[in-house]
Design a protein around this motif. Structure first.
Motif, PDB file in Angstrom:
ATOM      1  N   ASP A  56       0.831  -1.213   0.000  1.00 14.32           N
ATOM      2  CA  ASP A  56       0.000   0.000   0.000  1.00 14.32           C
ATOM      3  C   ASP A  56       0.861   1.258   0.000  1.00 14.32           C
ATOM      4  N   ARG A  57       1.953   1.212   0.757  1.00 12.19           N
ATOM      5  CA  ARG A  57       2.836   2.367   0.837  1.00 12.19           C
ATOM      6  C   ARG A  57       3.494   2.659  -0.519  1.00 12.19           C
ATOM      7  N   LEU A  58       3.891   1.596  -1.218  1.00  9.71           N
ATOM      8  CA  LEU A  58       4.508   1.760  -2.534  1.00  9.71           C
ATOM      9  C   LEU A  58       3.516   2.352  -3.535  1.00  9.71           C
ATOM     10  N   VAL A  59       2.287   1.850  -3.520  1.00 11.74           N
ATOM     11  CA  VAL A  59       1.273   2.370  -4.440  1.00 11.74           C
ATOM     12  C   VAL A  59       1.008   3.849  -4.174  1.00 11.74           C
ATOM     13  N   ASP A  63       1.734   6.981  -6.780  1.00 11.76           N
ATOM     14  CA  ASP A  63       0.642   7.879  -7.161  1.00 11.76           C
ATOM     15  C   ASP A  63       0.965   9.318  -6.785  1.00 11.76           C
ATOM     16  N   ARG A  64       1.542   9.503  -5.602  1.00 13.62           N
ATOM     17  CA  ARG A  64       1.873  10.851  -5.165  1.00 13.62           C
ATOM     18  C   ARG A  64       2.945  11.479  -6.063  1.00 13.62           C
ATOM     19  N   ALA A  65       3.940  10.686  -6.455  1.00 11.26           N
ATOM     20  CA  ALA A  65       4.996  11.195  -7.325  1.00 11.26           C
ATOM     21  C   ALA A  65       4.437  11.611  -8.674  1.00 11.26           C
ATOM     22  N   ALA A  66       3.566  10.772  -9.256  1.00 10.08           N
ATOM     23  CA  ALA A  66       2.974  11.104 -10.558  1.00 10.08           C
ATOM     24  C   ALA A  66       2.061  12.314 -10.457  1.00 10.08           C
ATOM     25  N   THR A  67       1.281  12.384  -9.386  1.00 10.98           N
ATOM     26  CA  THR A  67       0.362  13.512  -9.201  1.00 10.98           C
ATOM     27  C   THR A  67       1.121  14.828  -9.072  1.00 10.98           C
ATOM     28  N   PRO A  83      16.138  20.807 -12.352  1.00 11.24           N
ATOM     29  CA  PRO A  83      17.326  20.093 -11.861  1.00 11.24           C
ATOM     30  C   PRO A  83      17.352  18.657 -12.375  1.00 11.24           C
ATOM     31  N   PRO A  84      18.481  18.188 -12.879  1.00 12.52           N
ATOM     32  CA  PRO A  84      18.562  16.809 -13.392  1.00 12.52           C
ATOM     33  C   PRO A  84      18.171  15.766 -12.352  1.00 12.52           C
ATOM     34  N   GLN A  85      18.467  16.052 -11.071  1.00 11.21           N
ATOM     35  CA  GLN A  85      18.150  15.060 -10.038  1.00 11.21           C
ATOM     36  C   GLN A  85      16.639  14.846  -9.895  1.00 11.21           C
ATOM     37  N   ALA A  86      15.835  15.852 -10.282  1.00 10.42           N
ATOM     38  CA  ALA A  86      14.377  15.687 -10.215  1.00 10.42           C
ATOM     39  C   ALA A  86      13.918  14.634 -11.220  1.00 10.42           C
ATOM     40  N   ILE A  87      14.525  14.649 -12.405  1.00  9.29           N
ATOM     41  CA  ILE A  87      14.194  13.648 -13.424  1.00  9.29           C
ATOM     42  C   ILE A  87      14.789  12.298 -13.041  1.00  9.29           C
ATOM     43  N   ALA A  88      16.020  12.321 -12.534  1.00  5.81           N
ATOM     44  CA  ALA A  88      16.689  11.083 -12.145  1.00  5.81           C
ATOM     45  C   ALA A  88      15.888  10.346 -11.072  1.00  5.81           C
ATOM     46  N   ARG A  89      15.252  11.101 -10.173  1.00 10.31           N
ATOM     47  CA  ARG A  89      14.459  10.468  -9.109  1.00 10.31           C
ATOM     48  C   ARG A  89      13.285   9.684  -9.693  1.00 10.31           C
ATOM     49  N   GLN A  90      12.606  10.272 -10.678  1.00  6.46           N
ATOM     50  CA  GLN A  90      11.483   9.569 -11.292  1.00  6.46           C
ATOM     51  C   GLN A  90      11.961   8.306 -11.996  1.00  6.46           C
ATOM     52  N   ILE A  91      13.094   8.394 -12.685  1.00  2.00           N
ATOM     53  CA  ILE A  91      13.639   7.231 -13.378  1.00  2.00           C
ATOM     54  C   ILE A  91      14.038   6.154 -12.372  1.00  2.00           C
ATOM     55  N   ARG A 127       1.873   8.125 -16.770  1.00  2.00           N
ATOM     56  CA  ARG A 127       1.707   9.483 -16.241  1.00  2.00           C
ATOM     57  C   ARG A 127       3.024  10.250 -16.204  1.00  2.00           C
ATOM     58  N   ILE A 128       4.103   9.596 -15.763  1.00  2.00           N
ATOM     59  CA  ILE A 128       5.365  10.338 -15.705  1.00  2.00           C
ATOM     60  C   ILE A 128       5.939  10.555 -17.102  1.00  2.00           C
ATOM     61  N   CYS A 129       5.776   9.582 -17.996  1.00  4.68           N
ATOM     62  CA  CYS A 129       6.283   9.756 -19.362  1.00  4.68           C
ATOM     63  C   CYS A 129       5.535  10.876 -20.072  1.00  4.68           C
ATOM     64  N   ARG A 130       4.239  10.968 -19.843  1.00  2.86           N
ATOM     65  CA  ARG A 130       3.457  12.052 -20.423  1.00  2.86           C
ATOM     66  C   ARG A 130       4.000  13.414 -19.980  1.00  2.86           C
ATOM     67  N   ALA A 131       4.316  13.552 -18.674  1.00  4.68           N
ATOM     68  CA  ALA A 131       4.812  14.832 -18.162  1.00  4.68           C
ATOM     69  C   ALA A 131       6.247  15.104 -18.610  1.00  4.68           C
ATOM     70  N   LEU A 132       7.037  14.071 -18.792  1.00  5.82           N
ATOM     71  CA  LEU A 132       8.422  14.258 -19.208  1.00  5.82           C
ATOM     72  C   LEU A 132       8.533  14.781 -20.632  1.00  5.82           C
ATOM     73  N   ILE A 133       7.630  14.333 -21.522  1.00  4.33           N
ATOM     74  CA  ILE A 133       7.781  14.711 -22.943  1.00  4.33           C
ATOM     75  C   ILE A 133       6.793  15.789 -23.391  1.00  4.33           C
ATOM     76  N   GLY A 134       5.612  15.842 -22.784  1.00  9.78           N
ATOM     77  CA  GLY A 134       4.632  16.845 -23.170  1.00  9.78           C
ATOM     78  C   GLY A 134       4.159  16.685 -24.611  1.00  9.78           C
TER      79      GLY A 134
END
Length: 336
Positions: A56-59, A63-67, A83-91, A127-134
């Motif tokens: 549950d915590r992982l889900v 969700d919070r990261a994508a939102t 900052p590159p680290q913001a993108i690196a965190r999502q990856i 969701r994250i790929c959509r925000a990364l590329i627009g």
């Protein structure tokens, strides 16, 4: 872990795994770097309740990261750099989630648990790929400093995007099956990225390819177990369709081939899911049926709640002389 912190999110609880790693490291150092495998500290099995909480915590974390990333699209135009680290965190989170998606762990009670349901992983990736590329206006990848793509850090970033390439094509295949023939055929998708999964995958592949990436196929059985559980035929079909959409994007946005587009008048009768072109957004799609001078088009560079109906300047993208229609999940996206 998490006990005694009723007022805090469990994500903030102290993780003592670092102590275990340090103990192992000291034993290896004492043997001058020669590891035998005996250094590993035995990890006790988890109870069913503990595994349920961890899942549950992982889900929630995904969700919070994508939102948060989607909400940040509202400020994208005002950002000079990200900052590159913001993108690196999502990856980094995507790598961990891929490893856990469809992976089964047994509790000390003998009960099997799926560490991460594949739907939750597919939802996060899209969701994250959509925000990364627009859309044509760009996403967060376009806000990275130029030096982010250079040297070892640049290579690491490209390798991360290569795995996302593999994941997002799989996610599109998974969601198409889930909402058309799977258990979700009577459900409604809440995310714009899920509604337009094939377009998200195509625009991400197009962007990643231009950055010099290629799909990561290394050791996927271990690193990405959910992929092997998806129909080979569905994966192949989605891959073909994504590559075809990429070619259509190339024709309309780069080659600017007028023969690849229909007329604005013909767009007024197009149904939701039709691939269309707009000078501002580039190749996108209708998320609802068009009407006279009213075009509800997807804008990946804006929040879901910011979607509006364009008045004119929309043309259908043609394939073999006919408008090309994408997968469109049932949804409840409002159009202002």
């Amino acid at each position: 872990q998490g006990r005694g912190h009723a007022q805090r999110d469990e994500n903030e609880s102290y993780d003592d795994s670092k102590l275990t790693e340090e103990a192992e490291r000291r034993q290896i150092d004492a043997k001058k770097g020669k590891a035998t495998g005996e250094e590993r500290i035995p990890v006790p099995s988890s109870s069913s309740e503990a595994l349920e909480r961890a899942i549950d915590r992982l889900v929630r974390r995904l969700d919070r990261a994508a939102t948060n990333l989607e909400k940040s699209l509202a400020d994208r135009e005002h950002l000079s750099l990200v900052p590159p680290q913001a993108i690196a965190r999502q990856i980094w989170m995507a790598h961990i989630a891929a490893f856990l998606a469809s992976r089964v762990e047994q509790s000390e009670d003998g009960e099997d648990f799926v560490c991460l349901d594949p739907w939750h992983f597919a939802n996060y990736v899209l969701r994250i790929c959509r925000a990364l590329i627009g859309s044509k206006a760009g996403g967060f990848l376009d806000k990275l400093p130029a030096e982010s793509w250079e040297g070892l850090d640049g290579e690491s970033l490209k390798k991360g995007l290569s795995l996302l390439w593999t994941c997002v094509v799989w996610a599109a295949a998974f969601m198409v099956h889930y909402y058309i023939n799977g258990p979700g055929k009577e459900e409604y998708a809440e995310s714009l990225a899920v509604v337009s999964a094939e377009l998200v995958a195509a625009r991400f592949v197009w962007k990643a390819r231009k950055l010099g990436c290629a799909p990561d196929e290394t050791d996927l059985e271990r690193r990405f177990p959910a992929r092997a559980k998806t129909s080979v035929a569905q994966l192949a079909r989605t891959t073909r369709r994504v590559n075809h959409i990429v070619a259509l994007i190339e024709q309309a946005e780069i080659k600017q081939d007028p023969a690849s587009l229909g007329t604005e008048e013909s767009a007024q009768t197009c149904k939701g899911g039709t691939l269309v072109f707009n000078p501002k957004l580039g190749v996108t799609m209708l998320y609802q049926d068009a009407a006279t001078k009213q075009f509800p088009v997807v804008n990946f560079s804006s929040k879901d709640s910011d979607q509006k109906r364009f008045v004119g300047r929309v043309s259908p993208v043609l394939s073999a002389g006919k408008p090309y229609v994408l997968f469109l999940a049932r949804h409840e996206i409002s159009a202002a």
